[in-house]
Design a protein around this motif. Sequence first.
Motif, PDB file in Angstrom:
ATOM      1  N   PHE A   1      -4.680  -2.688  -1.139  1.00 46.51           N
ATOM      2  CA  PHE A   1      -3.062  -2.595  -1.419  1.00 46.51           C
ATOM      3  C   PHE A   1      -2.744  -4.043  -1.641  1.00 46.51           C
ATOM      4  N   GLY A   2      -3.555  -4.812  -0.881  1.00 47.89           N
ATOM      5  CA  GLY A   2      -2.983  -6.281  -1.040  1.00 47.89           C
ATOM      6  C   GLY A   2      -3.530  -7.023  -2.369  1.00 47.89           C
ATOM      7  N   ALA A   3      -4.527  -6.381  -2.895  1.00 46.27           N
ATOM      8  CA  ALA A   3      -4.915  -6.978  -4.253  1.00 46.27           C
ATOM      9  C   ALA A   3      -4.249  -6.186  -5.388  1.00 46.27           C
ATOM     10  N   GLY A   4      -3.085  -5.174  -5.116  1.00 47.12           N
ATOM     11  CA  GLY A   4      -2.262  -4.562  -5.950  1.00 47.12           C
ATOM     12  C   GLY A   4      -3.071  -3.356  -6.713  1.00 47.12           C
ATOM     13  N   ASP A   5      -4.208  -3.000  -6.483  1.00 47.19           N
ATOM     14  CA  ASP A   5      -5.193  -2.015  -6.992  1.00 47.19           C
ATOM     15  C   ASP A   5      -4.699  -0.414  -6.519  1.00 47.19           C
ATOM     16  N   ARG A   6      -3.783   0.009  -7.047  1.00 44.01           N
ATOM     17  CA  ARG A   6      -3.301   1.193  -6.687  1.00 44.01           C
ATOM     18  C   ARG A   6      -4.299   2.492  -6.832  1.00 44.01           C
ATOM     19  N   GLU A   7      -5.106   2.311  -7.780  1.00 36.98           N
ATOM     20  CA  GLU A   7      -6.046   3.745  -7.818  1.00 36.98           C
ATOM     21  C   GLU A   7      -7.045   3.506  -6.745  1.00 36.98           C
ATOM     22  N   GLY A   8      -7.509   2.081  -6.571  1.00 39.55           N
ATOM     23  CA  GLY A   8      -8.741   1.960  -5.380  1.00 39.55           C
ATOM     24  C   GLY A   8      -8.018   2.199  -4.254  1.00 39.55           C
ATOM     25  N   MET A   9      -6.877   2.085  -3.720  1.00 40.02           N
ATOM     26  CA  MET A   9      -6.082   2.424  -2.627  1.00 40.02           C
ATOM     27  C   MET A   9      -6.044   3.983  -2.459  1.00 40.02           C
ATOM     28  N   ARG A  10      -5.738   4.599  -3.621  1.00 40.26           N
ATOM     29  CA  ARG A  10      -5.677   6.109  -3.641  1.00 40.26           C
ATOM     30  C   ARG A  10      -7.209   6.624  -3.226  1.00 40.26           C
ATOM     31  N   LYS A  11      -7.984   5.935  -3.889  1.00 40.93           N
ATOM     32  CA  LYS A  11      -9.414   6.617  -3.528  1.00 40.93           C
ATOM     33  C   LYS A  11      -9.816   6.351  -2.080  1.00 40.93           C
ATOM     34  N   SER A  12      -9.492   5.074  -1.516  1.00 41.93           N
ATOM     35  CA  SER A  12      -9.946   4.711  -0.168  1.00 41.93           C
ATOM     36  C   SER A  12      -9.057   5.761   0.744  1.00 41.93           C
ATOM     37  N   ILE A  13      -8.046   6.019   0.464  1.00 40.30           N
ATOM     38  CA  ILE A  13      -7.221   6.928   1.252  1.00 40.30           C
ATOM     39  C   ILE A  13      -7.736   8.555   1.135  1.00 40.30           C
ATOM     40  N   GLY A  14      -8.188   9.009   0.036  1.00 43.02           N
ATOM     41  CA  GLY A  14      -8.889  10.197  -0.075  1.00 43.02           C
ATOM     42  C   GLY A  14     -10.206  10.224   0.600  1.00 43.02           C
ATOM     43  N   SER A  15     -10.923   8.998   0.490  1.00 41.85           N
ATOM     44  CA  SER A  15     -12.315   8.983   1.289  1.00 41.85           C
ATOM     45  C   SER A  15     -12.152   8.859   2.828  1.00 41.85           C
ATOM     46  N   ALA A  16     -10.896   8.353   3.196  1.00 45.11           N
ATOM     47  CA  ALA A  16     -10.839   8.102   4.791  1.00 45.11           C
ATOM     48  C   ALA A  16     -10.222   9.626   5.286  1.00 45.11           C
ATOM     49  N   ALA A  17      -9.607  10.324   4.465  1.00 49.80           N
ATOM     50  CA  ALA A  17      -9.317  11.728   4.629  1.00 49.80           C
ATOM     51  C   ALA A  17     -10.644  12.642   4.835  1.00 49.80           C
ATOM     52  N   ILE A  18     -11.530  12.603   3.881  1.00 49.10           N
ATOM     53  CA  ILE A  18     -12.361  13.581   4.035  1.00 49.10           C
ATOM     54  C   ILE A  18     -13.265  13.009   5.017  1.00 49.10           C
TER      55      ILE A  18
END
Length: 185
Positions: free
Chosen positions: A80-97
């Motif tokens: 989020f701090g780096a402005g990487d929205r796609e990476g942010m979505r992937k990390s949220i998905g991984s955290a959920a799994i």
Amino acid sequence: MELDMTKGSPSKLITKFIIPIIIGNIFQQLYSMVDTIIVGRFVGVDALAAVGATGSVSFLILGFTQGLTTGFTVLTAQRFGAGDREGMRKSIGSAAILSVIVTIVMTAVSMASMDRLLRVMNTPEDIFDMTKEYIMIICAGIFTQVLYNLVSSILRALGNSKTPLYFLIGSSLGNILMDMIFVIV
């Protein structure tokens, strides 16, 4: 309600971010205190002792889930701090799994080993059944703790510490109300 913590006065940003977390901790203590008062006054000394006997186990389980879900979202905050929205979505998905997997394992292991753990802790026989019943309810609800902590951690990773506070206040007041209805009545 995102808060970009990379722009502005660090002390003001940190203060604005941390105040809702402190207020949330106060509300958590409030509902724990009310639980204790209601159980002690309306259910009895043995029930209060049973609740007290589960304190360290409950803290271990819930503290572990809170730390884990906070750790899962470190990458989210970085993205989020780096402005990487796609990476942010992937990390949220991984955290959920990962949260689902951990929840299933923790619930199964906790419930399967609770009898042995309470015996190792020398839980008195006169409150053993009540203690086990109470901690098993907590174990059955691990998924709710993980869900709340994960969503809160994600929101905080995005700089939003107010929304988790609102949910915590609502759940604290709901818990107190349900205590009054289901325990007192």
